[in-house]
Structure formats: C-alpha cells, structure tokens
Design an enzyme around this catalytic site. Sequence first.
Site, PDB file in Angstrom:
ATOM      1  N   LYS A 115       0.796  -1.215  -0.111  1.00 40.28           N
ATOM      2  CA  LYS A 115      -0.135   0.019  -0.073  1.00 40.28           C
ATOM      3  C   LYS A 115       1.017   1.442  -0.052  1.00 40.28           C
ATOM      4  CE  LYS A 115      -1.423   2.900   2.672  1.00 40.28           C
ATOM      5  NZ  LYS A 115      -1.637   4.089   2.134  1.00 40.28           N
ATOM      6  N   GLU A 146       9.700   0.610  10.731  1.00 40.81           N
ATOM      7  CA  GLU A 146      10.847   1.531  10.681  1.00 40.81           C
ATOM      8  C   GLU A 146      10.081   2.845  10.948  1.00 40.81           C
ATOM      9  OE1 GLU A 146      13.713   1.271  10.100  1.00 40.81           O
ATOM     10  OE2 GLU A 146      13.601  -0.721   9.548  1.00 40.81           O
ATOM     11  N   CYS A 165      13.666   9.998   8.272  1.00 40.82           N
ATOM     12  CA  CYS A 165      13.433   9.665   9.398  1.00 40.82           C
ATOM     13  C   CYS A 165      14.974   9.646  10.164  1.00 40.82           C
ATOM     14  CB  CYS A 165      12.964   8.367   9.333  1.00 40.82           C
ATOM     15  SG  CYS A 165      13.650   7.066   8.436  1.00 40.82           S
ATOM     16  N   GLU A 180       9.836  14.775  16.290  1.00 40.90           N
ATOM     17  CA  GLU A 180      10.276  14.658  15.008  1.00 40.90           C
ATOM     18  C   GLU A 180       9.256  15.804  14.348  1.00 40.90           C
ATOM     19  OE1 GLU A 180       9.327  11.148  12.549  1.00 40.90           O
ATOM     20  OE2 GLU A 180      11.362  11.055  12.039  1.00 40.90           O
TER      21      GLU A 180
HETATM   22  P1  NAD Z   1       1.968   8.191   8.635  1.00 42.66           P
HETATM   23  O1  NAD Z   1       2.725   7.258   9.706  1.00 42.66           O
HETATM   24  O2  NAD Z   1       0.711   8.639   8.869  1.00 42.66           O
HETATM   25  O3  NAD Z   1       1.808   7.270   7.258  1.00 42.66           O
HETATM   26  C1  NAD Z   1       2.983   6.355   6.653  1.00 42.66           C
HETATM   27  C2  NAD Z   1       2.209   5.470   5.787  1.00 42.66           C
HETATM   28  O4  NAD Z   1       1.289   4.697   6.673  1.00 42.66           O
HETATM   29  C3  NAD Z   1       1.390   6.025   4.760  1.00 42.66           C
HETATM   30  O5  NAD Z   1       1.223   4.969   3.714  1.00 42.66           O
HETATM   31  C4  NAD Z   1      -0.166   5.882   5.207  1.00 42.66           C
HETATM   32  O6  NAD Z   1      -1.088   6.170   4.340  1.00 42.66           O
HETATM   33  C5  NAD Z   1      -0.057   4.688   6.104  1.00 42.66           C
HETATM   34  N1  NAD Z   1      -1.029   4.697   7.044  1.00 42.66           N
HETATM   35  C6  NAD Z   1      -1.569   5.799   7.941  1.00 42.66           C
HETATM   36  N2  NAD Z   1      -2.270   5.384   8.955  1.00 42.66           N
HETATM   37  C7  NAD Z   1      -2.353   4.139   8.836  1.00 42.66           C
HETATM   38  C8  NAD Z   1      -2.920   3.096   9.805  1.00 42.66           C
HETATM   39  N3  NAD Z   1      -3.831   3.135  10.495  1.00 42.66           N
HETATM   40  N4  NAD Z   1      -2.671   1.650   9.439  1.00 42.66           N
HETATM   41  C9  NAD Z   1      -2.000   1.382   8.292  1.00 42.66           C
HETATM   42  N5  NAD Z   1      -1.148   2.305   7.598  1.00 42.66           N
HETATM   43  C10 NAD Z   1      -1.376   3.692   7.912  1.00 42.66           C
HETATM   44  O7  NAD Z   1       2.983   9.223   8.275  1.00 42.66           O
HETATM   45  P2  NAD Z   1       2.587  10.397   7.478  1.00 42.66           P
HETATM   46  O8  NAD Z   1       1.235  11.060   7.708  1.00 42.66           O
HETATM   47  O9  NAD Z   1       2.863  10.347   5.962  1.00 42.66           O
HETATM   48  O10 NAD Z   1       3.675  11.306   7.914  1.00 42.66           O
HETATM   49  C11 NAD Z   1       3.535  12.037   9.330  1.00 42.66           C
HETATM   50  C12 NAD Z   1       4.865  11.878  10.050  1.00 42.66           C
HETATM   51  O11 NAD Z   1       5.301  10.740   9.855  1.00 42.66           O
HETATM   52  C13 NAD Z   1       6.013  12.705   9.479  1.00 42.66           C
HETATM   53  O12 NAD Z   1       5.867  14.038   9.768  1.00 42.66           O
HETATM   54  C14 NAD Z   1       7.000  11.972  10.000  1.00 42.66           C
HETATM   55  O13 NAD Z   1       7.174  12.425  11.192  1.00 42.66           O
HETATM   56  C15 NAD Z   1       6.534  10.595   9.877  1.00 42.66           C
HETATM   57  N6  NAD Z   1       7.313   9.924   9.010  1.00 42.66           N
HETATM   58  C16 NAD Z   1       8.125   8.843   9.180  1.00 42.66           C
HETATM   59  C17 NAD Z   1       8.962   8.448   7.931  1.00 42.66           C
HETATM   60  C18 NAD Z   1       9.855   7.297   8.227  1.00 42.66           C
HETATM   61  O14 NAD Z   1      10.691   7.011   7.218  1.00 42.66           O
HETATM   62  N7  NAD Z   1      10.218   6.901   9.467  1.00 42.66           N
HETATM   63  C19 NAD Z   1       8.218   8.415   6.779  1.00 42.66           C
HETATM   64  C20 NAD Z   1       7.184   9.345   6.707  1.00 42.66           C
HETATM   65  C21 NAD Z   1       6.580  10.015   7.750  1.00 42.66           C
END
Ligand code: NAD
Length: 517
Positions: free
Chosen positions: A191, A266, A300, A401
């Site tokens: 996804k 991660e 990250c 973060e």
């Molecule tokens: P997120 O954790 O909400 O989303 C990451 C992925 O998970 C996306 O594909 C999203 O659609 C999916 N997702 C969201 N809620 C989910 C759920 N309940 N079940 C399964 N999948 C789900 O992150 P975001 O909204 O894209 O970004 C928000 C914050 O997350 C950023 O500001 C940053 O701090 C962090 N982030 C970290 C990384 C990393 O590499 N560690 C990457 C992106 C974002």
Amino acid sequence: MTATLSEQAAVDRNGVPHYRMFIGGEWVESAETIPVIDPATEEVVCTVARADTSHVDAAVAAAKRTHESGVWRNTPPNERAAVIDRVVAALGPRMEELTVLSSRETGMPVRLAGAIGVGFPLVHLQHYAELTRTYEWERPAPVNGQVLHAGLLRKEPLGVCAGIVPWNFPAVIAVWKSIPALAAGNTVVLKTDEKTPIFALELAGLLREAGLPDGAYNVVVGDGPTVGGHLVAHPDVRLVSFTGSTATGRQVMASAAATVKRVLLELGGKGPNIVLDDADLDAAVDGSIYAFLLHAGQACESGTRLLLPASLHDEFVARLIARLRTLKIGSPLDPATDIGAVMNKTQHDRILGYIEKGKAEGATLAYGGSVPAGPGFEKGFWVEPTVFTGVSNDMCIAREEIFGPVLSVLKYDSIEEAIKIANDTEYGLAAAVWSSDNQRALEVAQQIEAGSVWINDYHNIDHFLPFGGYKQSGTGRELGPDALDEFTQAKSITFDLSGDVSRRAYGLVLGTPPAAK
Ligand code: NAD
C-alpha cells in the site's frame, strides 16, 4: 528534462499519465481517482485509481492464491534472482524518465532524485538479486550432537506480506518492502501513500515484464486508516512491514497483534549528530548540514539535534550559517537546486508550527524560519532551512520529529554529557560522531542507543548492513541478509537415522518396553 509516459504502467488521460492499481497481474481501475500533486508547482503530475477495502481484499486473495499455488515459492532461488536481474536491466534505460517523475512527485531536487529516487532502488535491486543467490536457504544441521540423527534447517517464506510505504522516499522504501519479501518466496501486497504512488506501480510493470507470476506482487493506493488499516488487520496477511510515524506504528503493531502477525516497523527519529572538539570543522559543518537537510529534512534518520562542545559552539554555528547561505532553494527540476519543496500543505504548516513552538519555548532563531517569497515561490510548499540555537533537550523542537528543514543546536561540556543528551530520547534510529580520532569516536558510538551510527559521515545507508531502530524507532531490520531473515521463518526437520528405538525418549511416557522386562 520532461517526463515521458510510461509504457508499462500508465495510460494517457488527456495528456496526464493515469495509473491503475495492480492486482493479480492485472491493471485495475476504480471509480475514484486521486491526483498526484507536484509539491513545487501544485500541478497534477498524474492521477491514480483510489483503492477501497474491496481492492485490498482482492489483492490479498490474489497474493494468497499465488502463494498457495507454489508457483513462486517453489521457484529456485537462482530463478527468483534472475527475475530481479531482469527488472534491473529494464530499469537502467528508464533512469532519466523515472528521476523526473520522482522529483516531481516528491519535491526532491533532481540531483537527489537521481541518486535516491532511482539510483538507490537500482543498487538495492542488484544487491537483493545477489543475496538471493548466496543466502543460505537450507542447510544441514547437527541435532543435539547425535551423529545418528540428521537435521535440515530451512528458511521458508511466510506467505502474504503487506508493505506500507510512506511518501518521503517512496521508491527505495517500496523496494525494501517488496524485493526481499519476493526474494524469499513470499507474495506481496504494497500500500503506497496516495501522494507518491508512482515507483511502486512502475515496479509492477517491470516485475510483470520480468516474468514474476501474476498475484506475487500487488499494489493498492489509498488512505492510511481505511485502506492501510484494513490491510494490516487482514487475517490472511502473515507479516506487515511498515515505514512511517511512530504514532501510526503503534496502531499497526496493536492491530497486527489480533492475528499474531510478524511486524517490522521503521519509525521516526531525532538523530543526535555529535561533534567532538577534535573534529575536522570543514567536514563536520558540511556533514551536519547534509545530516539535517537531505530532502528538506524529510528523512527519518536525519541528524536534527546537533550537539556541539561549548568550546567550539560559536565558531561552528557561524560557519554552518555561512555555508547555509550558499545553498540554493528552488525548483527541484533545476540541477543547481540544493533544497526542494516540502511534501504538501499539511507538512508545511506542521513545520512552521514547530518553528513557532521553538521560538515560544525560548530557543534562539539563528537562521531561516520563514517561507521563501518572490518569483518561483508563488506556488508550492516551501520552508527555509532553519537553525535554532540555545536549545535544551526538554524542548519540543529537541524531542519531537519535525520532518522538515529544522536543526536544533545543543551545547555540551563533557563527552559523558553529550552521550546522555544523545540517548535522552524515545527514538534510536541513527546518529553520528565527528572526530579526527577514530578510537575516540568509536568509544562514543558504542554508547549511543541507535541502530546506525556513522563516524565522520551521515545518511550512509549501506545495502550490506542492517538498517533499523532501537527503542521507539522500530523493530526489525531492512537491508543485508538480516532483511531476508525478517521475511523468512525457520523450519527444522529432523530424521532419526539410528533405527534404535532404545535411544528415543519413549520410555518417559510408555515405561520400559515389554521386550526389555
Ligand atoms: P504516517 O505514519 O501517517 O503514514 C505512513 C504510511 O502509513 C502511509 O502510507 C499512510 O497512508 C499509512 N498509514 C497511515 N495510517 C495508517 C494505519 N492506521 N494503518 C495502516 N497504514 C496507515 O505518516 P505521514 O502522515 O505520512 O507523516 C506524518 C509523520 O510521520 C511525518 O511528519 C514524520 O514524522 C513521520 N514519517 C516518518 C517516516 C519514516 O521514514 N520514518 C516516513 C514518513 C513519515
């Protein structure tokens, strides 16, 4: 440079590429369409079919059928590797086109998109092809030291693996979530984030052309809570590999617990970047900027807490700011650009919110802090590189973060204090130590609670080495043979070759055999 329409995955819709989902070897349309927006111009880069939970069910069912058929898991490792080789060969000629798409989809400067958006996936695909050939999928194992028993240790696939891919590095993370899983004989449902689906869908076309059986790799594009949540909870999914925020990671882990799935996470980071007083200052200044500013800080593992010895602090900060002034922020498609756009309005507002918080908490805004204005910045989402000094480790800007181009500078008086500050965080993904004395740097590195510690470098994610977090930065490891360990389960098979019943432990239940009475 202009992007050309992919022949593999996308169709033309009024001059805009349109991607469909990929389920069971077929391109699947849906009633709803998502526009993919260029963060620098707010133009529509392409559109993509939006998945709902019924598409997730169809993708998992296809992946399960393919797994159960044995068509992929029983393919010998060398032939699985050959499929990956063919993807590598087909990707090579498309590097320029995919670099532009990657830059336009993520806002990443095109130089960086070439290296990380496409170069990294290519190298990591090559690496996994090689590992698939050399990994020990099966080996004889001595059983309990008894020569008349024989054992076989097998590393077997788990079945349907779900990969949840975030928006920051969508291409390389799509590779990390799918290729080691496929290399190990699993089937995959990815996804992707709705904002950045392109590479995962292009990879579908490449894998199909390379001869991967239908249903082994499936991609759905949809929102996190509904589509991602449904995938994580699905009873036919055996493993979830997730990259994203720690908050969502907690939900993923809780949801997966109901069906006891294996979970790889991660998550976030707040990387300490420690400069020792004997560091090469030119290298450490450039390295510290690279540490916090790669992809406008949307990584990250970023080094967002710069720890400076009090004796060096003022000189170091002055040099760092002078160097920042030389960097060019602007159109990601300009090869001279150093800093591109941030992902979207939500991310933009979130970063500016943290900058306001930093000021309110009493940190000193030493550089940046605003939105660039003027020609080239009328559209899109931009934040200047920002440096706060006078930060203490209990401030929000040192603990949370931000995921943006914001650096928090902290002062320390002794190495012990630096290590204490570095480890005083819920995160533990990555860190760095800068010193001209490798032994001294190593002694510090050994005491840092993080999965990766770079000495005199940053972001050096090497495909031979495991990458992953300590503490609330995650569980499990990507890359290297560790990644194949994560996507396999160990099975031990033993034979009794002695034919000697008296050697067995039956007597514990059956008492003395009648013949011996
Ligand atoms: P997120 O954790 O909400 O989303 C990451 C992925 O998970 C996306 O594909 C999203 O659609 C999916 N997702 C969201 N809620 C989910 C759920 N309940 N079940 C399964 N999948 C789900 O992150 P975001 O909204 O894209 O970004 C928000 C914050 O997350 C950023 O500001 C940053 O701090 C962090 N982030 C970290 C990384 C990393 O590499 N560690 C990457 C992106 C974002």
